[in-house]
Design an enzyme around this catalytic site. Structure first.
Site, PDB file in Angstrom:
ATOM      1  N   LYS A 188       2.130  -8.259  -4.813  1.00  0.00           N
ATOM      2  CA  LYS A 188       2.125  -6.954  -4.144  1.00  0.00           C
ATOM      3  C   LYS A 188       3.543  -6.398  -4.012  1.00  0.00           C
ATOM      4  O   LYS A 188       3.794  -5.215  -4.224  1.00  0.00           O
ATOM      5  CB  LYS A 188       1.486  -7.067  -2.756  1.00  0.00           C
ATOM      6  CG  LYS A 188       0.002  -7.236  -2.783  1.00  0.00           C
ATOM      7  CD  LYS A 188      -0.686  -6.002  -3.333  1.00  0.00           C
ATOM      8  CE  LYS A 188      -2.015  -6.362  -3.956  1.00  0.00           C
ATOM      9  NZ  LYS A 188      -1.926  -6.950  -5.261  1.00  0.00           N
TER      10      LYS A 188
ATOM     11  N   HIS B   8      13.718 -28.885  -5.794  1.00  0.00           N
ATOM     12  CA  HIS B   8      13.777 -29.138  -7.237  1.00  0.00           C
ATOM     13  C   HIS B   8      14.327 -27.920  -7.968  1.00  0.00           C
ATOM     14  O   HIS B   8      13.774 -27.487  -8.988  1.00  0.00           O
ATOM     15  CB  HIS B   8      12.392 -29.513  -7.776  1.00  0.00           C
ATOM     16  CG  HIS B   8      11.868 -30.791  -7.212  1.00  0.00           C
ATOM     17  ND1 HIS B   8      12.395 -32.025  -7.523  1.00  0.00           N
ATOM     18  CD2 HIS B   8      10.870 -31.029  -6.313  1.00  0.00           C
ATOM     19  CE1 HIS B   8      11.740 -32.965  -6.873  1.00  0.00           C
ATOM     20  NE2 HIS B   8      10.806 -32.382  -6.119  1.00  0.00           N
TER      21      HIS B   8
ATOM     22  N   GLU C 177       0.314 -13.193  -4.441  1.00  0.00           N
ATOM     23  CA  GLU C 177      -0.324 -11.886  -4.352  1.00  0.00           C
ATOM     24  C   GLU C 177       0.471 -10.923  -3.485  1.00  0.00           C
ATOM     25  O   GLU C 177       0.394  -9.723  -3.663  1.00  0.00           O
ATOM     26  CB  GLU C 177      -1.745 -12.040  -3.798  1.00  0.00           C
ATOM     27  CG  GLU C 177      -2.504 -10.754  -3.613  1.00  0.00           C
ATOM     28  CD  GLU C 177      -2.677  -9.983  -4.904  1.00  0.00           C
ATOM     29  OE1 GLU C 177      -2.909  -8.771  -4.820  1.00  0.00           O
ATOM     30  OE2 GLU C 177      -2.553 -10.559  -5.986  1.00  0.00           O
TER      31      GLU C 177
ATOM     32  N   ASN D  51     -10.542   6.771 -24.402  1.00  0.00           N
ATOM     33  CA  ASN D  51      -9.966   5.614 -23.712  1.00  0.00           C
ATOM     34  C   ASN D  51     -10.170   4.386 -24.585  1.00  0.00           C
ATOM     35  O   ASN D  51     -11.211   4.242 -25.232  1.00  0.00           O
ATOM     36  CB  ASN D  51     -10.656   5.359 -22.370  1.00  0.00           C
ATOM     37  CG  ASN D  51     -10.278   6.375 -21.324  1.00  0.00           C
ATOM     38  OD1 ASN D  51      -9.429   7.222 -21.551  1.00  0.00           O
ATOM     39  ND2 ASN D  51     -10.918   6.298 -20.169  1.00  0.00           N
ATOM     40  N   GLY D  52      -9.201   3.463 -24.563  1.00  0.00           N
ATOM     41  CA  GLY D  52      -9.345   2.235 -25.335  1.00  0.00           C
ATOM     42  C   GLY D  52      -8.407   2.210 -26.527  1.00  0.00           C
ATOM     43  O   GLY D  52      -7.475   3.013 -26.637  1.00  0.00           O
TER      44      GLY D  52
ATOM     45  N   ARG E 288      -5.681   5.641 -11.899  1.00  0.00           N
ATOM     46  CA  ARG E 288      -5.902   4.710 -13.001  1.00  0.00           C
ATOM     47  C   ARG E 288      -4.628   4.443 -13.792  1.00  0.00           C
ATOM     48  O   ARG E 288      -4.576   3.527 -14.608  1.00  0.00           O
ATOM     49  CB  ARG E 288      -6.989   5.254 -13.940  1.00  0.00           C
ATOM     50  CG  ARG E 288      -8.349   5.364 -13.288  1.00  0.00           C
ATOM     51  CD  ARG E 288      -9.349   6.060 -14.199  1.00  0.00           C
ATOM     52  NE  ARG E 288      -9.635   5.282 -15.388  1.00  0.00           N
ATOM     53  CZ  ARG E 288     -10.569   4.341 -15.474  1.00  0.00           C
ATOM     54  NH1 ARG E 288     -11.301   4.040 -14.415  1.00  0.00           N
ATOM     55  NH2 ARG E 288     -10.774   3.702 -16.594  1.00  0.00           N
TER      56      ARG E 288
ATOM     57  N   LYS F   1      -4.600   1.070 -12.622  1.00  0.00           N
ATOM     58  CA  LYS F   1      -5.548   0.427 -11.707  1.00  0.00           C
ATOM     59  C   LYS F   1      -6.534  -0.447 -12.463  1.00  0.00           C
ATOM     60  O   LYS F   1      -6.803  -1.565 -12.079  1.00  0.00           O
ATOM     61  CB  LYS F   1      -6.293   1.509 -10.924  1.00  0.00           C
ATOM     62  CG  LYS F   1      -7.313   0.967  -9.924  1.00  0.00           C
ATOM     63  CD  LYS F   1      -6.642   0.196  -8.818  1.00  0.00           C
ATOM     64  CE  LYS F   1      -7.637  -0.307  -7.783  1.00  0.00           C
ATOM     65  NZ  LYS F   1      -6.997  -1.182  -6.786  1.00  0.00           N
TER      66      LYS F   1
END
Length: 721
Positions: free
Chosen positions: A598, A617, A573, A115-116, A33, A716
């Protein structure tokens, strides 16, 4: 982003070594996380004593600290509550003092993990400092522990649940928290508002019922119906909107009784031996039990004497009176690396299976039908909507970009794709006849959740497309689809992206089912979807070949990804951590965006995803023989336009890596390096093209010796704004 873990044992003898190992192992499961420090709190050797261990860095360093301090690991507890946390710094830098758990005072009368973000912590801090409290840290969390002590000091006879309710009423912001106290030994209160919490249950005997009653303390609100159990009967009294000397009157003892949860009673009506595991993510619990209960926003869970009670401050319309105890469907091996070196590598190679699981039971290739059960009751309403608004962040936003063209073509409904944060900043207009689709791997992304609440307030129909069962988005939306990708541990999303892509294509196919003019097109897409798993497996065989190509980019600082059309999002991505340049056509634009993200995420390489049509351009000035360039040039209806960009790069002595279809002779080996992918329907080509970009991002990071699964500064699940 931050991780909470708690372990409570009741009438089950566990020594301190077992308890600490359980807490530390739980934190290890939550490492993905994202965090910068870790800590835990357990009971000490004496009454009203707490041992706390906090360390900056990885969980392994916390283990070393505990080993160094050498607490008595053999001391046995038949009733104990321990809490632990991994911190991702928001208020104050990573340090031992700022690390959780936080305490109310030097004696640790109250300890909290959180958390938060508490948005009004400065006001609470100023008020508590005025009451004589001294703050030790720079965090917002410390105010919670000190507020709990302040209320307890004012009302020493208060019960734990009422105390926490009083604290919660004063907090603004988002939080998931666990609170333990020496005044309530063996007990933990958990509260959730915008940050996920799940409770795992392990009992010696089978539970009597598979749900837990929700208790409300308002007059006339529902309490548990079972007459045999003693329900809480609290005297209604004003709690006050702000802190003051009369915040809370002492409860009337004649009306206060211990609430009993019928799920955890034995046949003779007495509580039985039980263990409880609290976590931000069920993946940290599955090795202990598969019986879990997901807390909903504003739930307050009290674990005491082998029981779990769920309270709420008030009851809202439509609120269920129970919380179901569910069975986890994930297996322990799904959250292990197995034969792979990294979770990201494992998850890349799981994609043939994960996209198959996304389609299983939904797409019937033989009968040419699509059935998404979670949308069945609402599909006709969605077909009549004024517009479809896709709202997401990060990789999920790129997957929405990648399927936008398919929705426009198949449904003829106006489509809008929005970044959740920008959508909120603009306060974009939303109407009752809009359908808002929220896409998120975790289902807990803070900006997406706030946007969801914004849309619900305006009466729009909401659809959730998530991976995590029981997540906030899956609970709050009217309907939705689980992408069934399985646990995704690596911070860089891979299999969730492709499963989201597949599920949204099936969503578009369902919406266009009644359109005769699209019949053949739908059949072609369904045929293409059926072949995707085998085509993924075929591309993954090029793993070592792609690894060798990536060695050419070692020590590079920048990369260019070029594509056009839908493949541009794929390029975005696919960006690795170092930055390459990727060129593409319009269909490839989304693919490029995906690939570029990624590469940036895990290899720290600066990577730009550029529309091939925009090359001249300005971007063309960067092109020379040294710049790493990846071009997505698979065949579609604008392939000839994409070739123009390729010729311009070759003319400037560039040597691009070209992602093209198998056997395409347009790109001679003396001028380019090729990665060949199978051909499929144009709207699905981006699915195949993204796999080489994921592998490139992975091998670029490995070549630099970087932490692939846990890139610096990233989490995460982004559960703060």
């Amino acid at each position: 982003m931050c991780g909470i873990f708690g372990y409570i044992n009741y009438l089950t003898e566990r020594d301190r070594g077992y308890i600490i190992k359980t807490l530390v192992d739980g934190l290890s499961r939550l490492e993905y996380r994202g965090y910068d420090s870790a800590g835990l709190a357990v009971d000490g050797d004496k009454k009203n004593e707490v041992f706390a261990f906090k360390e900056v860095g990885k969980v392994a360093k916390l283990k070393e600290l505990i080993a160094t301090e050498a607490p008595d690991m053999d001391k046995v507890f038949d009733c104990h509550a321990g809490i632990a946390h991994t911190r991702w710094a928001t208020h104050g830098p990573p340090s031992r003092v700022n690390c959780h758990p936080h305490r109310s005072d030097p004696k640790w009368q109250f300890a909290v993990v959180h958390n938060g973000i508490i948005t009004n912590y400065k006001e609470l801090k100023a008020l508590l400092e005025g009451k004589g409290f001294k703050f030790e840290t720079e965090t917002d969390t410390e105010a919670i522990a000190k507020l709990a002590k302040y209320i307890y000091d004012q009302h020493p006879s208060i019960d734990f649940t009422t105390l926490v309710k009083s604290v919660i009423k004063e907090l603004q912001g988002a939080f998931g928290l666990l609170l333990k106290s020496v005044h309530f030994p063996g007990e933990v209160v958990a509260a959730r508002k915008g940050s996920p919490l799940v409770v795992g249950v392990r009992t010696a005997k089978k539970m009597k019922v598979d749900f837990v009653d929700v208790e409300f303390n308002e007059d006339g609100a529902a309490l548990p119906a079972e007459q045999a159990s003693q329900n809480v009967a609290l005297k209604k009294q004003p709690l006050g909107a702000t802190l003051g000397s009369n915040l809370l009157a002492p409860p009337d003892k004649s009306l206060l009784h211990r609430s009993q949860s019928r799920a955890f009673l034995s046949d003779d009506g007495m509580p039985q031996a039980a263990e409880f595991f609290l976590s931000s993510d069920p993946s940290a619990i599955v090795e202990h039990t598969k019986k879990v209960l997901y807390l909903e926003d504003d739930d307050i869970a009290h674990i005491h004497e082998g029981q779990l009670n769920i309270h709420r401050l008030s009851k809202t319309d439509g609120m269920s009176n129970v919380r179901a105890i569910q069975t986890l469907e994930i297996e322990l091996q799904e959250i292990m690396k197995g034969r792979f070196d990294h979770f990201m590598q494992k998850e890349i190679f799981e994609q043939p299976e994960s996209v198959f699981n996304a389609m299983r039971g939904r797409l019937n290739v033989e009968d040419k039908t699509v059935m998404l059960g979670g949308l069945r009751q609402y599909i006709s309403t969605i077909r009549r909507c004024r517009r479809l608004i896709f709202i997401a962040c990060g990789t999920s936003f790129h997957s929405c970009m990648a399927v936008r063209g398919a929705f426009e073509e198949l449904t003829d409904i106006p489509i809008s794709v929005e970044l959740a944060s920008d959508f909120l900043d603009r306060q974009a207009p939303v109407f009752r006849d809009d359908t808002c689709v929220f896409v998120s791997q975790s289902g807990e992304t803070a900006d997406s959740l706030m946007a969801l609440r914004y849309c619900l307030e305006r009466g729009a129909l909401t659809v959730g497309i998530v991976n995590v069962v029981g997540s906030s988005i899956s609970l709050m939306t009217h309907c939705g689809v689980h992408i069934n990708a399985g646990p995704e541990i690596g911070v860089a999303s891979t299999k969730a992206y492709t499963s989201q892509f597949v599920c949204m294509i099936m969503f578009a196919l369902s919406l266009s089912e009644d359109r005769a003019s699209k019949h053949q097109r739908r059949l072609d897409i369904m045929d293409g979807l059926g072949k995707i798993p085998k085509q993924f497996a075929e591309i993954l065989k090029m793993d070592q070949e792609i690894k060798e190509l990536c060695l050419k980019f070692k020590d590079q600082k920048s990369m260019l990804l070029l594509g056009r059309g839908a493949q541009h999002a794929t390029a975005l991505e696919g960006r690795p951590y170092p930055i390459p340049m990727i060129h593409t056509d319009e269909h490839q634009l989304t693919l490029l965006i995906t690939g570029a993200l990624k590469i940036k995420e895990i290899s720290y390489l600066h990577c730009e995803a550029v529309m091939s049509g925009e090359l001249k351009h300005g971007v063309l000035a960067l092109v020379d023989e040294n710049l790493p360039i990846v071009m997505i040039l698979t065949r579609d209806d604008i392939f000839t336009k994409s070739l123009n960009a390729y010729q311009q790069v070759i003319a400037r002595k560039g040597r691009p890596i070209v992602i093209c279809n198998t056997g395409d002779k347009e790109f001679p080996g003396e001028k380019t390096d090729k990665i060949e992918v199978p051909h499929t329907v144009d709207v699905l080509q981006g699915l195949l093209n993204v796999i080489p970009l994921q592998l490139m991002a992975y091998w670029l990071a490995v070549a630099e010796g970087l932490n692939v699964d846990f890139p610096r500064n990233l989490a995460k699940s982004v559960t703060v704004e």
